[in-house]
Scaffold this motif. Structure first.
Motif, PDB file in Angstrom:
ATOM      1  N   LYS A 174       0.614  -0.910   0.187  1.00 44.52           N
ATOM      2  CA  LYS A 174      -0.196  -0.171  -0.100  1.00 44.52           C
ATOM      3  C   LYS A 174       0.575   0.907  -0.017  1.00 44.52           C
ATOM      4  N   ASN A 175       2.414   2.018   1.048  1.00 40.15           N
ATOM      5  CA  ASN A 175       3.006   2.418   1.230  1.00 40.15           C
ATOM      6  C   ASN A 175       3.638   2.809  -0.553  1.00 40.15           C
ATOM      7  N   LEU A 176       4.128   1.987  -1.155  1.00 40.41           N
ATOM      8  CA  LEU A 176       4.723   1.435  -1.707  1.00 40.41           C
ATOM      9  C   LEU A 176       3.883   1.987  -3.348  1.00 40.41           C
ATOM     10  N   GLN A 177       2.634   1.796  -3.153  1.00 42.89           N
ATOM     11  CA  GLN A 177       1.573   2.709  -4.437  1.00 42.89           C
ATOM     12  C   GLN A 177       1.663   3.427  -4.239  1.00 42.89           C
ATOM     13  N   ILE A 178       1.044   3.874  -2.893  1.00 44.15           N
ATOM     14  CA  ILE A 178       1.093   5.625  -2.469  1.00 44.15           C
ATOM     15  C   ILE A 178       2.375   6.480  -3.116  1.00 44.15           C
TER      16      ILE A 178
ATOM     17  N   GLN B 292       2.682   9.221  -5.470  1.00 49.26           N
ATOM     18  CA  GLN B 292       2.566  11.212  -5.505  1.00 49.26           C
ATOM     19  C   GLN B 292       3.824  11.017  -6.329  1.00 49.26           C
ATOM     20  N   GLY B 293       5.029  10.392  -7.242  1.00 48.11           N
ATOM     21  CA  GLY B 293       6.160  10.483  -7.916  1.00 48.11           C
ATOM     22  C   GLY B 293       7.242  10.464  -7.635  1.00 48.11           C
ATOM     23  N   PHE B 294       6.769   9.191  -6.602  1.00 48.56           N
ATOM     24  CA  PHE B 294       8.418   9.679  -5.821  1.00 48.56           C
ATOM     25  C   PHE B 294       8.608   8.222  -6.784  1.00 48.56           C
TER      26      PHE B 294
ATOM     27  N   GLU C  12      15.591  16.349   1.087  1.00 51.13           N
ATOM     28  CA  GLU C  12      14.397  16.387   0.353  1.00 51.13           C
ATOM     29  C   GLU C  12      13.271  15.489   0.456  1.00 51.13           C
ATOM     30  N   GLN C  13      13.882  14.565  -0.499  1.00 51.25           N
ATOM     31  CA  GLN C  13      12.543  13.904  -0.798  1.00 51.25           C
ATOM     32  C   GLN C  13      11.821  12.859   1.202  1.00 51.25           C
ATOM     33  N   ILE C  14      13.102  12.765   1.317  1.00 51.41           N
ATOM     34  CA  ILE C  14      12.484  12.126   2.479  1.00 51.41           C
ATOM     35  C   ILE C  14      11.635  13.250   3.306  1.00 51.41           C
ATOM     36  N   LYS C  15      11.466  14.825   3.643  1.00 54.25           N
ATOM     37  CA  LYS C  15      11.046  16.168   3.699  1.00 54.25           C
ATOM     38  C   LYS C  15       9.338  15.867   3.163  1.00 54.25           C
ATOM     39  N   ALA C  16       9.426  15.114   1.621  1.00 52.79           N
ATOM     40  CA  ALA C  16       8.416  15.241   1.295  1.00 52.79           C
ATOM     41  C   ALA C  16       7.265  14.203   1.645  1.00 52.79           C
ATOM     42  N   ILE C  17       8.023  13.083   1.562  1.00 51.77           N
ATOM     43  CA  ILE C  17       7.278  12.510   2.326  1.00 51.77           C
ATOM     44  C   ILE C  17       6.776  12.164   3.110  1.00 51.77           C
TER      45      ILE C  17
ATOM     46  N   LYS D 202      21.628   4.005  -7.795  1.00 52.52           N
ATOM     47  CA  LYS D 202      22.576   3.091  -8.688  1.00 52.52           C
ATOM     48  C   LYS D 202      22.827   4.719  -9.647  1.00 52.52           C
ATOM     49  N   ASN D 203      24.162   4.366  -9.843  1.00 50.96           N
ATOM     50  CA  ASN D 203      24.212   5.201 -11.648  1.00 50.96           C
ATOM     51  C   ASN D 203      23.180   6.632 -11.206  1.00 50.96           C
ATOM     52  N   GLU D 204      23.430   7.110  -9.941  1.00 46.45           N
ATOM     53  CA  GLU D 204      23.891   8.448  -9.089  1.00 46.45           C
ATOM     54  C   GLU D 204      22.110   8.686  -9.639  1.00 46.45           C
ATOM     55  N   GLU D 205      21.230   7.639  -9.990  1.00 48.44           N
ATOM     56  CA  GLU D 205      19.562   7.919  -9.274  1.00 48.44           C
ATOM     57  C   GLU D 205      18.856   7.095  -8.199  1.00 48.44           C
ATOM     58  N   LEU D 206      18.316   7.963  -7.175  1.00 49.35           N
ATOM     59  CA  LEU D 206      18.139   7.914  -6.069  1.00 49.35           C
ATOM     60  C   LEU D 206      16.516   6.665  -5.992  1.00 49.35           C
ATOM     61  N   PHE D 207      16.274   5.624  -5.719  1.00 47.37           N
ATOM     62  CA  PHE D 207      15.378   4.920  -5.998  1.00 47.37           C
ATOM     63  C   PHE D 207      14.717   4.839  -4.144  1.00 47.37           C
ATOM     64  N   ILE D 208      13.096   4.648  -4.220  1.00 47.79           N
ATOM     65  CA  ILE D 208      12.436   4.605  -2.437  1.00 47.79           C
ATOM     66  C   ILE D 208      12.621   3.506  -2.947  1.00 47.79           C
TER      67      ILE D 208
END
Length: 838
Positions: free
Chosen positions: A6-10, A14-16, A233-238, A253-259
């Motif tokens: 559920k949290n992954l879907q939310i 939200q664009g993360f 910034e990402q964790i503040k937005a979450i 991975k390769n400078e790309e951030l995954f949540i």
């Protein structure tokens, strides 16, 4: 879908950046079970899946990945109370051909003995529904966990990020040491660990294995500053989306951030909607250190009543005040015995007046608040009503301003008359009920007739603020120095009068060899002999001083303080220190402030040359600021005298309670609140000694503690305070700086002191301390410079230093920890800069 899915879907909605995933629902899995069989690990492993069945699920992927992560998603997993962290199995780097056994293994783990124990320990019922997440595997170069609020200190204003090389398995299990990054308004604090191993893909057996980290990377930070700030910034937005602090897993991975997942931080006990900022930058001058329960119970009600009166005077909407009465009831906090401003209440009270945005910045300057407080909930009303209230408030303000001088005269006359009447009373001869009535009568005077000091304070804040802004516009680089110099030299300011008069008495004694010899005795002996008729002229001078200034002493607003009126021998000690160090008498001759003021006025005239209108405006605000700031100090002195009467009343009540046997010592009364005292007075049955003993023990422990000047709480005050007690201070190297209060450059040795009782004479050295109140004034004449950890331009120390022409800087972070007695510094009271020489 269960909690994790559920949290992954939310997060995805939200664009993360969440790795692609599909979910096998709990309903689907339950339907695969034979209803006649028990729900356990063995029976789940017997469930049959077809390859076609799994292929159907995989059609949900936009692009089929090389590897999958098979993860649990229980209905009560990743909740705010129980996270189930590490309880269920996860399978990583799973190829498509191995998905069926991985799915069954993760599903079966929900019914293991380990999970059953976890449920029993936390009182959680066994769940029948359990979903599975099949997610694209991120071949992470860096992984970690980020907390939007520090879970150790429970500080919502500090994020904690932990990171390791490779996959996050070793971090979550606690097997690997991680780099920790603390992100707050002060920047990034890093704790870099030695990282010998990491978890990576096992190319031989599949899954993951523990591999060695390359030597070059072992002591190197996993995350760069750009990555840390992106994460922040990402964790503040979450957190902002969920409205509660979050525990977030991530990968790069390769400078790309995954949540990878987000869940509430369990057992944090933080309600972000209950944010209160406690600040004692300014009030510590009035109530230094630990203040007794009696003092706090007295001033809490005083603040409530006088500021309600002020709001009425300024034309605040009565209904608005009634709806927000809690604002006035909660203006102060008593945090482990220390008095703090509740900034939320102060800003809310100010927001009821027109011009909130401008006035808030003026209030911050006046209170010495180093960081603004953002008021999220503002009062909203219709345009018509707002205009009407604005007109009423502005009219009331204008009326109050032009009537202020008359109000001050009337207030001072009434207070002088009332204090004279009370000083003539023998409080100890009064009964308990008579003393109670005396208190309530006097309290009414302090609350109902306190208009002049409040209005003066308000306009001092306005005119000082506007005048400072005018100077900043004219001379931005020398604004602080010029503002200070233009305000000094007010000859009618009462703050320096006690010092001048006590120095005058001491000089009379010093100049007379007989008197000087007489004052070589113990202070109490001197006082006893003076009362019996020795040296009547000097006795008369001391008595006159005590009548007027006998309440002006260290911690003078705390009711538990023993004033010079109560113990004149303490004042005799002050005189003796001056007599023993005659260089203090130089303060009587000092006139630097007049020279500085004249020079500043010449500079101002040059800056305003050719602009008649601007000159008129600036001079008007300067005259008003001078008058209001001087009278602010003078009226505060009258408050001290008024509090002295309250002190006498409660001291007399303490003697009554000790005589009754209700207290073992008369001074134990200060460990009770006034409500508890009056309850005892009414029926004599309340058990007060037990309460006093318990509090005495608590407050003795508080005395040994330290707390920061600013503390944020979120409905969890006691937990936060426990974490903040004796909190370590980051002592940075390099130069120090603060608010410049009185110009002058001094390069001398410093003396770090915490109480004026510690030393009689500074010997021309620079005084360094955490805060001062009027009781410190006896040391000022012997100092060449003054450095104070707390305070503002309108602090007592700043005002007195300006009047004496002593270079002074206030609001210097942690200076009492960064300097030690014997250090040599160069201080510039005009710029606020301090350099450590040796």
């Amino acid at each position: 879908m269960g909690g994790k899915a559920k949290n992954l879907q939310i997060l995805r909605e939200q664009g993360f950046n969440v790795p692609d995933f599909v979910v096998i629902s709990g309903e689907y899995l339950s339907a695969k079970l034979d209803k006649n069989k028990a729900l356990n690990e063995e029976n789940i492993m017997d469930v049959m899946f077809s390859v076609k069945e799994i292929a159907g699920f995989l059609q949900g992927f936009k692009k089929l990945p090389k590897y999958f992560a098979v993860r649990s998603s229980g209905a009560d997993e990743d909740g705010s109370d129980n996270s189930f962290a590490g309880q269920f199995k996860t399978r990583l780097f799973v190829r498509e051909m191995h998905l069926i056994p991985a799915i069954k293994e993760v599903w079966a783990s929900a019914y293991s003995d380990q999970v059953k124990k976890y449920r029993a320990m936390n009182g959680i019922a066994e769940e029948a529904s359990f979903a599975i997440v099949i997610q694209a595997m991120v071949e992470a170069e860096i992984s970690g966990v980020a907390f939007s609020a520090n879970p150790v200190t429970k500080d919502p204003e500090e994020q904690l990020i932990s990171a390791v090389w490779g996959l996050g398995e070793g971090l979550v299990s606690g097997e690997l040491d991680a780099d920790n990054y603390y992100v707050s308004k002060d920047g990034i604090k890093k704790e870099i660990s030695h990282k010998s191993h990491q978890y990576a893909e096992d190319p031989v057996n599949g899954g993951v294995y523990k591999a060695k980290v390359h030597e070059v990377k072992r002591d190197f930070s996993c995350l760069g500053d750009d990555q840390i700030m992106l994460l922040s910034e990402q964790i503040k937005a979450i957190q902002q989306h969920y409205g509660v602090p979050q525990d977030i897993e991530f990968a790069f991975k390769n400078e790309e951030l995954f949540i990878l997942q987000s869940r509430p931080i369990t057992n944090l006990n933080i309600d972000l909607h209950k944010k209160i900022v406690w600040d004692n930058s300014n009030i510590i001058e009035s109530y230094p250190g630990v203040s007794s329960p009696l003092t706090f119970s007295f001033i809490l009600e005083m603040y409530e009543k006088v500021y309600i009166q002020f709001a009425e005077l300024m034309g605040v909407d009565p209904q608005l005040m009634k709806n927000n009465i809690h604002v006035y009831e909660q203006m102060l906090g008593h945090l482990r015995g220390r008095v703090y401003y509740n900034l939320k209440s102060w800003y809310q009270a100010l927001a009821m007046l027109p011009g909130y945005t401008i006035n808030a910045s003026f209030m911050e300057t006046m209170m010495g608040v180093k960081e603004s407080f953002t008021l999220e909930d503002r009062y909203v009303s219709s345009k018509g009503k707002a205009r009407y209230r604005l007109i009423v408030s502005v009219w009331r303000m204008i009326k109050s301003f032009f009537g202020l001088k008359k109000q001050r005269i009337q207030f001072l006359a009434l207070l002088e008359k009332t204090i004279a009447e009370h000083k003539a009373m023998d409080f100890e001869a009064k009964s308990k009920k008579e003393l109670k009535q005396l208190y309530f009568d006097f309290e009414r005077l302090l609350t109902q007739e306190w208009k002049a000091p409040l209005v003066n304070d308000f306009f001092a804040m306005i005119f000082f603020g506007v005048f400072k802004k005018q100077i900043e516009a004219l001379a931005p680089e020398q604004a602080d120095q010029l503002t200070n110099q233009l305000l000094i030299g007010s000859q009618d300011i009462v703050s320096i009068e006690p010092m001048k008069q006590s120095l005058g008495i001491a000089k009379n004694i010093y100049d007379n060899p007989n008197l000087r010899s007489f004052f070589d005795q113990a202070p109490q002996q001197i006082w006893d002999q003076l009362k019996e008729g020795a040296h009547p002229e000097i006795f008369k001078q001391i008595e006159a001083y005590l009548y007027k200034y006998g309440e002006r002493c260290l911690a003078e607003l705390k009711l538990e303080t023993i004033s010079y009126n109560q113990d004149p021998a303490k004042f005799i000690s002050i005189l003796q220190s001056y007599i023993q160090h005659p260089n203090a008498f130089d303060a009587l001759e000092r006139s630097e402030e007049n020279d500085l003021r004249t020079s500043a006025e010449t500079t101002l005239d040059q800056l305003l040359k050719g602009s008649w209108w601007k000159k008129t405006k600036v001079n008007f605000f300067m005259r008003q600021a001078r008058d209001l700031v001087s009278n602010r100090e003078n009226l505060r002195f009258e408050r001290t005298r008024g509090f002295g009467i309250v002190r006498e009343i409660f001291s007399a009540l303490g003697k009554h309670l000790a005589k009754d046997g209700a207290l073992s010592h008369d001074r134990d009364i200060f460990y009770l609140t006034k409500e508890e005292i009056f309850e005892y007075v009414d029926d004599n049955s309340k058990e007060v000694q037990t309460i006093a003993n318990q509090r005495k023990e608590e407050y003795t422990a508080y005395e040994a503690e330290t707390l920061p000047e600013r503390i944020s709480t979120y409905g969890n005050i006691e937990e936060v305070l426990a974490a903040k007690v004796n909190e370590g201070i980051d002592i940075e190297a390099g130069d120090l700086s603060g608010i410049a209060c009185c110009p002058g450059i001094v390069e001398k040795e410093v003396v770090v002191i915490h109480s004026p009782d510690e030393i009689d004479d500074l010997g021309g050295r620079i005084m360094v301390t955490s805060s001062t109140d009027p009781g410190w004034v006896s040391l000022f004449p012997t100092a060449s410079g003054i450095l104070v950890e707390r305070g503002s331009l309108l602090s007592h120390s700043a005002i007195v230093a300006r009047e004496l022409g002593i270079p002074c800087i206030v609001s210097i972070n942690h200076i009492t920890h960064k300097l030690k007695t014997g250090d040599v510094v160069r201080m510039d009271g005009g710029t606020g800069q301090i350099s450590l020489i040796s």
